[in-house]
Design a protein around this motif. Structure first.
Motif, PDB file in Angstrom:
ATOM      1  N   SER A  46       1.976  65.669  44.716  1.00  0.00           N
ATOM      2  CA  SER A  46       2.241  65.726  43.388  1.00  0.00           C
ATOM      3  C   SER A  46       1.299  66.479  42.604  1.00  0.00           C
ATOM      4  O   SER A  46       0.095  66.736  42.827  1.00  0.00           O
ATOM      5  CB  SER A  46       2.645  64.642  42.484  1.00  0.00           C
ATOM      6  OG  SER A  46       2.746  64.887  41.162  1.00  0.00           O
ATOM      7  N   SER A  47       1.760  67.562  41.785  1.00  0.00           N
ATOM      8  CA  SER A  47       0.676  68.073  40.802  1.00  0.00           C
ATOM      9  C   SER A  47      -0.115  67.047  39.831  1.00  0.00           C
ATOM     10  O   SER A  47       0.624  65.895  39.773  1.00  0.00           O
ATOM     11  CB  SER A  47       1.408  68.850  39.613  1.00  0.00           C
ATOM     12  OG  SER A  47       0.809  69.121  38.554  1.00  0.00           O
ATOM     13  N   PRO A  48      -1.036  67.063  39.785  1.00  0.00           N
ATOM     14  CA  PRO A  48      -1.717  66.306  38.910  1.00  0.00           C
ATOM     15  C   PRO A  48      -1.530  65.781  37.369  1.00  0.00           C
ATOM     16  O   PRO A  48      -1.865  64.994  36.982  1.00  0.00           O
ATOM     17  CB  PRO A  48      -3.302  66.416  39.083  1.00  0.00           C
ATOM     18  CG  PRO A  48      -3.145  67.708  39.484  1.00  0.00           C
ATOM     19  CD  PRO A  48      -1.980  68.222  39.986  1.00  0.00           C
ATOM     20  N   PHE A  49      -0.568  66.871  37.031  1.00  0.00           N
ATOM     21  CA  PHE A  49       0.012  66.808  35.559  1.00  0.00           C
ATOM     22  C   PHE A  49       0.696  65.235  35.507  1.00  0.00           C
ATOM     23  O   PHE A  49       1.512  64.950  36.204  1.00  0.00           O
ATOM     24  CB  PHE A  49       0.786  67.855  35.231  1.00  0.00           C
ATOM     25  CG  PHE A  49      -0.210  69.005  34.960  1.00  0.00           C
ATOM     26  CD1 PHE A  49      -1.469  69.455  35.420  1.00  0.00           C
ATOM     27  CD2 PHE A  49       0.653  70.282  34.213  1.00  0.00           C
ATOM     28  CE1 PHE A  49      -1.858  70.552  35.291  1.00  0.00           C
ATOM     29  CE2 PHE A  49      -0.112  71.266  33.813  1.00  0.00           C
ATOM     30  CZ  PHE A  49      -1.352  71.699  34.540  1.00  0.00           C
ATOM     31  N   THR A  50       0.167  64.604  34.455  1.00  0.00           N
ATOM     32  CA  THR A  50       1.103  63.438  34.002  1.00  0.00           C
ATOM     33  C   THR A  50       2.536  63.533  34.313  1.00  0.00           C
ATOM     34  O   THR A  50       3.074  62.667  34.745  1.00  0.00           O
ATOM     35  CB  THR A  50       0.386  63.087  32.618  1.00  0.00           C
ATOM     36  OG1 THR A  50      -0.668  63.106  32.392  1.00  0.00           O
ATOM     37  CG2 THR A  50       1.209  61.696  32.239  1.00  0.00           C
TER      38      THR A  50
END
Length: 181
Positions: A46-50
């Motif tokens: 995943s993207s590390p964005f929340t």
């Protein structure tokens, strides 16, 4: 044949990296977990964005797979200054892949980083991988493999959205599994 399930995150409260899912977005994440409940998933990146992590967390918990984060999956930065005509400027980047605005990244730069992730997955050990990312980056990736997927298709993406990518003798095929274009 190796499969990548490419997911655009669920509905979020905004664009910052720490923006969380809305109440509707949390419900969508649960729907995603249900959607994938019959799939054999080996890996989640995943993207590390929340908002990206929260979109896949219910599934990861359900199937007991750790979510790996990869900064190459973060949303593309069009510019680091506010652009009143950002939509028109974004549209131009689909036709001119090397076009770059102040403090931003070109489509080519964005494509390069997500293609690295996809190629690593296709050449790796796992058979069925989920990649969670963002709408613009997802569109740029699909456009890289299929030039007829452009700005209009980006505008028609949903939150969430799911595409299946398959590598058939170095020919990457895609199919939309969630929503319709």
């Amino acid at each position: 044949m190796k499969k990548i399930y490419l997911i655009r995150h669920c509905e979020a409260e905004g664009q910052p990296s720490k923006a969380q899912l809305t109440a509707k977005g949390y419900n969508q994440a649960v729907e995603l977990a249900e959607f994938f409940s019959t799939f054999n998933i080996d890996r989640i990146i995943s993207s590390p964005f929340t908002r990206a992590i929260q979109s896949i967390q219910p599934l990861a918990e359900k199937i007991d797979i750790e979510i790996e984060t990869d900064s190459r999956l973060t949303e593309r930065v069009l510019s680091n200054i506010d652009l009143d005509d950002w939509l028109e400027k974004l549209k131009l980047t689909f036709d001119h892949l090397d076009l770059k605005y102040v403090g931003g990244e070109s489509s080519l730069e964005a494509i390069q980083r997500i293609v690295e992730v996809v190629e690593e997955v296709f050449s790796g050990e796992t058979e069925n991988t989920i990649i969670v990312t963002h709408g613009n980056l997802m569109s740029q990736l699909i456009n890289h493999y299929h030039k007829d997927f452009g700005f209009d298709e980006w505008q028609n993406l949903s939150n969430p959205d799911v595409f299946l990518l398959k590598n058939d003798n170095n020919n990457v095929l895609f199919e939309r599994l969630w929503g319709e274009i």
